[in-house]
Design a protein around this motif. Structure first.
Motif, PDB file in Angstrom:
ATOM      1  N   LYS A 109       0.815  -1.023  -0.055  1.00  0.00           N
ATOM      2  CA  LYS A 109       0.054   0.134  -0.334  1.00  0.00           C
ATOM      3  C   LYS A 109       0.718   1.508   0.450  1.00  0.00           C
ATOM      4  O   LYS A 109       1.529   1.527   0.988  1.00  0.00           O
ATOM      5  N   PRO A 110       1.248   2.770  -0.524  1.00  0.00           N
ATOM      6  CA  PRO A 110       1.558   3.354  -1.327  1.00  0.00           C
ATOM      7  C   PRO A 110       1.413   4.307   0.164  1.00  0.00           C
ATOM      8  O   PRO A 110       2.591   4.763   0.220  1.00  0.00           O
ATOM      9  N   ILE A 111       0.329   4.636   0.474  1.00  0.00           N
ATOM     10  CA  ILE A 111       0.331   4.868   1.398  1.00  0.00           C
ATOM     11  C   ILE A 111       1.371   4.594   3.646  1.00  0.00           C
ATOM     12  O   ILE A 111       1.336   4.963   4.001  1.00  0.00           O
ATOM     13  N   VAL A 112       1.151   3.071   3.052  1.00  0.00           N
ATOM     14  CA  VAL A 112       2.152   2.717   4.154  1.00  0.00           C
ATOM     15  C   VAL A 112       3.669   3.153   3.798  1.00  0.00           C
ATOM     16  O   VAL A 112       4.015   3.275   4.834  1.00  0.00           O
ATOM     17  N   ILE A 113       4.175   2.409   2.750  1.00  0.00           N
ATOM     18  CA  ILE A 113       5.264   3.076   1.864  1.00  0.00           C
ATOM     19  C   ILE A 113       6.225   4.303   2.206  1.00  0.00           C
ATOM     20  O   ILE A 113       6.977   4.843   2.960  1.00  0.00           O
ATOM     21  N   MET A 114       5.090   5.396   2.025  1.00  0.00           N
ATOM     22  CA  MET A 114       5.120   6.987   2.637  1.00  0.00           C
ATOM     23  C   MET A 114       6.088   6.935   3.641  1.00  0.00           C
ATOM     24  O   MET A 114       6.223   8.020   4.378  1.00  0.00           O
ATOM     25  N   GLN A 115       5.010   6.257   5.057  1.00  0.00           N
ATOM     26  CA  GLN A 115       5.201   6.254   6.073  1.00  0.00           C
ATOM     27  C   GLN A 115       6.246   5.702   6.834  1.00  0.00           C
ATOM     28  O   GLN A 115       7.018   5.994   7.424  1.00  0.00           O
ATOM     29  N   VAL A 116       7.222   5.212   5.694  1.00  0.00           N
ATOM     30  CA  VAL A 116       7.905   4.002   6.149  1.00  0.00           C
ATOM     31  C   VAL A 116       9.607   5.340   6.021  1.00  0.00           C
ATOM     32  O   VAL A 116       9.931   5.443   6.560  1.00  0.00           O
ATOM     33  N   ASP A 130      20.351   3.171  16.242  1.00  0.00           N
ATOM     34  CA  ASP A 130      20.715   1.866  15.285  1.00  0.00           C
ATOM     35  C   ASP A 130      19.269   1.292  16.025  1.00  0.00           C
ATOM     36  O   ASP A 130      18.512   0.305  15.394  1.00  0.00           O
ATOM     37  N   PRO A 131      19.775   1.226  18.001  1.00  0.00           N
ATOM     38  CA  PRO A 131      17.898  -0.097  18.180  1.00  0.00           C
ATOM     39  C   PRO A 131      16.881   0.563  17.657  1.00  0.00           C
ATOM     40  O   PRO A 131      15.694   1.173  17.575  1.00  0.00           O
ATOM     41  N   VAL A 132      16.511  -0.799  16.958  1.00  0.00           N
ATOM     42  CA  VAL A 132      14.955  -0.602  16.307  1.00  0.00           C
ATOM     43  C   VAL A 132      13.664  -0.972  16.887  1.00  0.00           C
ATOM     44  O   VAL A 132      13.631  -2.443  17.771  1.00  0.00           O
ATOM     45  N   CYS A 133      12.335  -0.761  16.978  1.00  0.00           N
ATOM     46  CA  CYS A 133      11.395  -0.800  18.052  1.00  0.00           C
ATOM     47  C   CYS A 133      10.113  -1.458  16.200  1.00  0.00           C
ATOM     48  O   CYS A 133      10.342   0.033  15.141  1.00  0.00           O
ATOM     49  N   TRP A 134      10.243  -2.336  16.035  1.00  0.00           N
ATOM     50  CA  TRP A 134       8.706  -2.263  14.797  1.00  0.00           C
ATOM     51  C   TRP A 134       7.125  -2.374  14.838  1.00  0.00           C
ATOM     52  O   TRP A 134       7.170  -2.682  16.565  1.00  0.00           O
ATOM     53  N   THR A 135       6.662  -1.308  14.967  1.00  0.00           N
ATOM     54  CA  THR A 135       5.310  -1.293  15.060  1.00  0.00           C
ATOM     55  C   THR A 135       4.061  -1.544  13.932  1.00  0.00           C
ATOM     56  O   THR A 135       4.841  -0.595  12.616  1.00  0.00           O
ATOM     57  N   GLU A 136       2.878  -1.431  14.749  1.00  0.00           N
ATOM     58  CA  GLU A 136       2.373  -1.303  13.181  1.00  0.00           C
ATOM     59  C   GLU A 136       1.830   0.173  12.488  1.00  0.00           C
ATOM     60  O   GLU A 136       1.707   1.021  14.192  1.00  0.00           O
ATOM     61  N   ALA A 137       2.040   1.051  11.518  1.00  0.00           N
ATOM     62  CA  ALA A 137       1.156   2.002  11.291  1.00  0.00           C
ATOM     63  C   ALA A 137      -0.257   1.444  10.090  1.00  0.00           C
ATOM     64  O   ALA A 137      -0.621   0.767   9.710  1.00  0.00           O
ATOM     65  N   PRO A 138      -1.085   2.749  10.510  1.00  0.00           N
ATOM     66  CA  PRO A 138      -2.218   3.254   9.691  1.00  0.00           C
ATOM     67  C   PRO A 138      -1.815   2.729   8.226  1.00  0.00           C
ATOM     68  O   PRO A 138      -1.246   2.923   8.127  1.00  0.00           O
ATOM     69  N   ASP A 139      -3.061   2.017   7.769  1.00  0.00           N
ATOM     70  CA  ASP A 139      -3.402   1.148   6.983  1.00  0.00           C
ATOM     71  C   ASP A 139      -4.345   1.547   5.615  1.00  0.00           C
ATOM     72  O   ASP A 139      -4.498   1.831   4.782  1.00  0.00           O
ATOM     73  N   SER A 140      -4.808   2.454   6.238  1.00  0.00           N
ATOM     74  CA  SER A 140      -6.136   3.329   5.640  1.00  0.00           C
ATOM     75  C   SER A 140      -6.152   4.797   5.809  1.00  0.00           C
ATOM     76  O   SER A 140      -5.417   5.610   7.276  1.00  0.00           O
ATOM     77  N   ILE A 141      -6.821   5.328   5.085  1.00  0.00           N
ATOM     78  CA  ILE A 141      -6.573   7.225   5.093  1.00  0.00           C
ATOM     79  C   ILE A 141      -6.740   7.979   6.282  1.00  0.00           C
ATOM     80  O   ILE A 141      -6.813   8.271   7.094  1.00  0.00           O
ATOM     81  N   LYS A 142      -8.240   6.997   6.570  1.00  0.00           N
ATOM     82  CA  LYS A 142      -9.506   6.617   7.900  1.00  0.00           C
ATOM     83  C   LYS A 142      -8.463   7.112   8.672  1.00  0.00           C
ATOM     84  O   LYS A 142      -8.629   8.095   9.804  1.00  0.00           O
ATOM     85  N   TYR A 143      -7.118   6.259   9.424  1.00  0.00           N
ATOM     86  CA  TYR A 143      -7.004   6.138  10.390  1.00  0.00           C
ATOM     87  C   TYR A 143      -5.847   7.165  10.821  1.00  0.00           C
ATOM     88  O   TYR A 143      -5.378   7.464  11.652  1.00  0.00           O
TER      89      TYR A 143
END
Length: 439
Positions: free
Chosen positions: A193-200, A273-286
């Protein structure tokens, strides 16, 4: 960006000379309490705790704070980790809502669960601080996946500073698209999803360029609530987390303010360097809901500590950090939106020179893309989290489109946040988690 490049290079070279694994045997390594506030986190909480149970760190405890969840978060924890109710004395140094029960895992004795009345994220964290036994604590989001050696890395500056550093933050990356099993990142990928890639791209830019540069000069006003370590003593002295929309930023600003008023030489740093992975909103609404909330939280922190602005008593925090976050981060979107509106009006009234407008548009496109891709290059060069050439190409191509759609959207959402702030809107708003871990 230049400061970030130099600092990351310096850290990168040091990592080869001083491996983090040596800290596992060091007697100076500080024990840490890991606090995880959870409200309706049933979908992702199991994977998050599994990742915490497998971290490489000599001494730690995990405290999950169930903040009055209305789903089956508590029931899932009790079942999967064999929790039993215990009696434990809690020193109430910070005011919180009532604790209804304390549970301990029979499988993992260092896993504790607090069940309390709903009071919000700040209240949950304060309850966790009261319950914690160790001098340092880490705040983590309930949907986060932590890398095994992340705590060794984020605590290294604190361990080596002899109490000069009172808070340290790590990087947050987007987990959407990654393969995660039993709380561990098996392979790194990108969402389709482009909206998630943009958040990356946005996260890489914010963390690897913005925060590294600010941290180097002790100008950092944000330690991400998704992954930050604090000295418990100083946080308690500052009054703990406040009940605001942006409680993580507000606490950092308050810590800066306190040490400046006490004329102490204390620092708050960011470690890339230390990384924490988290879930990003994948819809415009959230995503829209999240960005409006972030902007309201930014203003809450700035307004509450407006005394610092241009005040010589607070040094560079008052003359650089506060003005930057107010004029650029807070007011910037409003100025930019006015610019978009004036541009559209100018096109229809014929008061614009088309050739110059096109030139400036292309310059804006190139500038934004170069800045974004510099962050991606820094990531690839220093940490190699996205090793595949295909990922690099996708990030580059999507970054070229940011000026066309993503940036205007975030500008509008942040201005909406300003309007909501003017009408006195409070609270986080509902965020739906889909879960990024395959149990």
């Amino acid at each position: 960006m230049t400061l970030s490049f130099l600092q990351i290079r310096k850290n990168y070279q040091l990592d080869d000379i001083e491996p983090y694994e040596e800290l596992l045997q060091s007697e100076n390594t500080k024990p840490v309490s890991i606090l995880v506030p959870a409200y309706n986190e049933s979908v992702g909480i199991y994977g998050s705790i599994r990742s915490l149970l497998s971290i490489e760190y000599p001494e730690y405890e995990i405290i999950i704070i169930n903040d009055g969840s209305t789903d089956d978060t508590l029931e899932k924890l009790i079942t999967r980790f064999k929790l039993v109710k215990i009696n434990r004395v809690i020193r109430k140094q910070l005011d919180t809502k009532e604790i209804k029960g304390i549970y301990q895992s029979t499988l993992y004795p260092h896993l504790i669960v607090l069940d309390k009345e709903n009071g919000g994220k700040a209240d949950a964290l304060n309850a966790g601080i009261n319950c914690s036994r160790y001098p340092y604590f880490c705040s983590l989001d309930g949907d986060s996946i932590i890398e095994r050696n992340a705590f060794l890395k984020v605590l290294k500056p604190i361990i080596e500073s002899d109490d000069e550093i009172i808070a340290s933050g790590g990087s947050v990356r987007i987990a959407n698209g990654c393969t995660i099993q039993s709380g561990e990142v098996i392979s790194i990928g990108l969402s389709n999803k482009p909206i998630v890639i943009m958040q990356v791209i946005e996260y890489l830019r914010a963390f690897l360029t913005g925060r590294v540069g600010l941290s180097q000069n002790n100008l950092l006003l944000i330690v991400s609530g998704a992954f930050g370590v604090f000295s418990k003593r100083w946080v308690i002295e500052a009054g703990g987390y406040a009940h605001t929309v942006g409680e993580d930023m507000e606490l950092v600003v308050r810590l800066h303010r306190m040490v400046k008023e006490k004329r102490l030489n204390k620092k708050i740093v960011y470690v890339p360097d230390p990384v924490c992975w988290t879930e990003a909103p994948d819809s415009i609404k959230y995503l829209r809901r999240q960005r409006k909330r972030w902007h309201r939280g930014l203003f809450d922190s700035l307004w509450k500590h407006r005394k610092l602005m241009f005040n010589p008593k607070y040094g560079s925090i008052g003359f650089v950090s506060m003005p930057y976050f107010f004029f650029i981060e807070f007011l910037g979107p409003l100025i930019e939106l006015i610019g978009y509106i004036l541009l559209i009006v100018a096109v229809f009234t014929g008061s614009i020179h088309f050739e110059y407008a096109l030139l400036f548009f292309l310059l804006s496109l190139i500038y934004g893309s170069i800045y974004s891709m510099s962050a991606v290059l820094l990531e690839e060069w220093s940490m190699e989290r996205y090793p595949k050439v295909r990922h690099f190409v996708i990030l580059f191509l999507v970054s070229l489109t940011e000026t066309l759609w993503y940036r205007p959207l975030t500008v509008v959402w942040r201005v909406e946040g300003m309007i909501e702030m003017l009408f006195g809107k409070r609270g986080w708003g509902e965020m739906v988690r889909k879960g990024v871990s395959n149990d």
